[in-house]
Design a protein around this motif. Structure first.
Motif, PDB file in Angstrom:
ATOM      1  N   GLY A  76      60.372 -23.895 -16.815  1.00  9.59           N
ATOM      2  CA  GLY A  76      61.319 -24.935 -17.963  1.00  9.59           C
ATOM      3  C   GLY A  76      62.123 -25.923 -17.330  1.00  9.59           C
ATOM      4  O   GLY A  76      61.692 -26.623 -16.281  1.00  9.59           O
ATOM      5  N   GLU A  77      63.207 -26.365 -17.995  1.00 12.99           N
ATOM      6  CA  GLU A  77      64.034 -27.413 -17.497  1.00 12.99           C
ATOM      7  C   GLU A  77      65.365 -26.601 -16.731  1.00 12.99           C
ATOM      8  O   GLU A  77      65.556 -25.487 -17.190  1.00 12.99           O
ATOM      9  N   THR A  78      66.026 -27.301 -16.188  1.00 13.17           N
ATOM     10  CA  THR A  78      67.421 -26.839 -15.589  1.00 13.17           C
ATOM     11  C   THR A  78      68.299 -26.533 -16.837  1.00 13.17           C
ATOM     12  O   THR A  78      68.432 -27.178 -17.745  1.00 13.17           O
ATOM     13  N   THR A  79      68.891 -25.336 -16.463  1.00 15.29           N
ATOM     14  CA  THR A  79      69.636 -24.905 -17.644  1.00 15.29           C
ATOM     15  C   THR A  79      71.064 -25.724 -17.795  1.00 15.29           C
ATOM     16  O   THR A  79      71.556 -26.416 -16.837  1.00 15.29           O
ATOM     17  N   GLY A  80      71.917 -25.397 -18.795  1.00 13.63           N
ATOM     18  CA  GLY A  80      73.058 -26.213 -19.060  1.00 13.63           C
ATOM     19  C   GLY A  80      74.106 -26.021 -17.940  1.00 13.63           C
ATOM     20  O   GLY A  80      74.860 -26.637 -17.830  1.00 13.63           O
ATOM     21  N   GLY A  81      74.292 -24.907 -17.147  1.00 16.84           N
ATOM     22  CA  GLY A  81      75.229 -24.830 -16.478  1.00 16.84           C
ATOM     23  C   GLY A  81      76.477 -24.002 -16.827  1.00 16.84           C
ATOM     24  O   GLY A  81      77.516 -23.988 -16.317  1.00 16.84           O
ATOM     25  N   GLY A  82      76.386 -22.990 -17.778  1.00 14.76           N
ATOM     26  CA  GLY A  82      77.234 -22.381 -18.477  1.00 14.76           C
ATOM     27  C   GLY A  82      77.070 -20.755 -17.782  1.00 14.76           C
ATOM     28  O   GLY A  82      76.405 -20.088 -18.405  1.00 14.76           O
ATOM     29  N   ALA A  83      78.124 -20.695 -16.677  1.00 16.31           N
ATOM     30  CA  ALA A  83      78.045 -19.194 -16.271  1.00 16.31           C
ATOM     31  C   ALA A  83      79.279 -18.336 -16.525  1.00 16.31           C
ATOM     32  O   ALA A  83      79.348 -17.211 -16.593  1.00 16.31           O
ATOM     33  N   ILE A 102      73.473 -12.756  -4.197  1.00 13.27           N
ATOM     34  CA  ILE A 102      72.617 -13.244  -3.271  1.00 13.27           C
ATOM     35  C   ILE A 102      73.368 -14.605  -2.670  1.00 13.27           C
ATOM     36  O   ILE A 102      73.416 -14.733  -1.374  1.00 13.27           O
ATOM     37  N   THR A 103      73.932 -15.491  -3.498  1.00 10.48           N
ATOM     38  CA  THR A 103      74.352 -16.831  -3.066  1.00 10.48           C
ATOM     39  C   THR A 103      75.984 -16.741  -2.751  1.00 10.48           C
ATOM     40  O   THR A 103      76.260 -17.941  -2.199  1.00 10.48           O
ATOM     41  N   HIS A 104      76.552 -15.903  -3.442  1.00  6.55           N
ATOM     42  CA  HIS A 104      78.017 -15.528  -3.451  1.00  6.55           C
ATOM     43  C   HIS A 104      78.653 -16.781  -4.190  1.00  6.55           C
ATOM     44  O   HIS A 104      79.770 -17.328  -3.975  1.00  6.55           O
ATOM     45  N   GLY A 105      78.180 -17.346  -4.883  1.00  3.50           N
ATOM     46  CA  GLY A 105      78.478 -18.627  -6.017  1.00  3.50           C
ATOM     47  C   GLY A 105      77.949 -18.316  -7.194  1.00  3.50           C
ATOM     48  O   GLY A 105      77.695 -17.221  -7.560  1.00  3.50           O
ATOM     49  N   ASN A 106      78.093 -19.293  -8.451  1.00  4.35           N
ATOM     50  CA  ASN A 106      77.305 -19.248  -9.431  1.00  4.35           C
ATOM     51  C   ASN A 106      76.891 -20.657  -9.980  1.00  4.35           C
ATOM     52  O   ASN A 106      76.934 -21.550  -9.109  1.00  4.35           O
ATOM     53  N   TRP A 107      76.537 -20.744 -11.045  1.00 10.19           N
ATOM     54  CA  TRP A 107      75.565 -21.708 -11.594  1.00 10.19           C
ATOM     55  C   TRP A 107      76.661 -22.567 -12.518  1.00 10.19           C
ATOM     56  O   TRP A 107      76.075 -23.553 -13.300  1.00 10.19           O
ATOM     57  N   GLU A 108      77.634 -22.331 -12.784  1.00 11.85           N
ATOM     58  CA  GLU A 108      78.943 -23.273 -13.568  1.00 11.85           C
ATOM     59  C   GLU A 108      78.706 -24.716 -13.250  1.00 11.85           C
ATOM     60  O   GLU A 108      79.032 -25.063 -12.000  1.00 11.85           O
ATOM     61  N   GLY A 109      78.453 -25.441 -14.174  1.00 12.70           N
ATOM     62  CA  GLY A 109      78.186 -26.779 -14.020  1.00 12.70           C
ATOM     63  C   GLY A 109      77.041 -27.395 -13.401  1.00 12.70           C
ATOM     64  O   GLY A 109      76.774 -28.500 -13.677  1.00 12.70           O
ATOM     65  N   THR A 110      76.263 -26.726 -12.747  1.00 14.06           N
ATOM     66  CA  THR A 110      75.013 -26.973 -12.083  1.00 14.06           C
ATOM     67  C   THR A 110      73.826 -26.430 -12.889  1.00 14.06           C
ATOM     68  O   THR A 110      72.538 -27.142 -12.830  1.00 14.06           O
ATOM     69  N   GLY A 111      73.718 -25.495 -13.338  1.00 13.54           N
ATOM     70  CA  GLY A 111      72.759 -24.760 -13.882  1.00 13.54           C
ATOM     71  C   GLY A 111      71.746 -24.121 -12.930  1.00 13.54           C
ATOM     72  O   GLY A 111      71.899 -24.129 -11.938  1.00 13.54           O
ATOM     73  N   VAL A 112      70.740 -23.474 -13.550  1.00 15.31           N
ATOM     74  CA  VAL A 112      69.837 -22.752 -12.876  1.00 15.31           C
ATOM     75  C   VAL A 112      68.301 -23.645 -12.671  1.00 15.31           C
ATOM     76  O   VAL A 112      68.048 -23.981 -13.911  1.00 15.31           O
ATOM     77  N   GLU A 113      67.988 -23.967 -11.584  1.00 15.51           N
ATOM     78  CA  GLU A 113      66.847 -24.806 -11.278  1.00 15.51           C
ATOM     79  C   GLU A 113      65.649 -23.779 -11.906  1.00 15.51           C
ATOM     80  O   GLU A 113      65.630 -22.951 -11.242  1.00 15.51           O
ATOM     81  N   PRO A 114      64.641 -24.275 -12.363  1.00 17.29           N
ATOM     82  CA  PRO A 114      63.420 -23.279 -12.686  1.00 17.29           C
ATOM     83  C   PRO A 114      62.614 -23.410 -11.498  1.00 17.29           C
ATOM     84  O   PRO A 114      62.697 -24.333 -10.503  1.00 17.29           O
TER      85      PRO A 114
END
Length: 96
Positions: A10-17, A42-54
């Motif tokens: 799909g599309e990149t998510t909205g980035g609410g983590a 895994i990344t030791h970070g999160n997707w807040e503000g950037t979203g998850v790339e499909p």
């Protein structure tokens, strides 16, 4: 996605983590206060503000059909039951 347990289509998510809590300021106003932070092991970070790339980028309107096509393409390969393989192939053919 980072744990490789799914294929995101799909599309990149909205980035609410990060979770938050609504706090009323008065009878007309309020705000959401962050109460935690989601951290990927895994990344030791999160997707807040950037979203998850499909994994497979397609517009939202096409995502379900594309995801079904991917699943129906991969499932028969591991199946030994010929009747089930044929049924899956018939469903795949109906999507085209």
């Amino acid at each position: 996605k980072n744990l490789k347990r799914a294929t995101v289509v799909g599309e990149t998510t909205g980035g609410g983590a990060n979770p938050g809590k609504f706090v009323a300021l008065d009878s007309h106003f309020g705000l959401i206060v962050p109460t935690g932070r989601a951290i990927s092991p895994i990344t030791h970070g999160n997707w807040e503000g950037t979203g998850v790339e499909p994994d497979v980028k397609v517009n939202a309107d096409s995502a379900l059909v594309v995801a079904r096509r991917l699943a129906l393409t991969k499932l028969p390969a591991g199946d030994v039951d010929e009747a089930r393989k044929a049924a899956l192939q018939k469903r795949l053919d109906a999507l085209h």
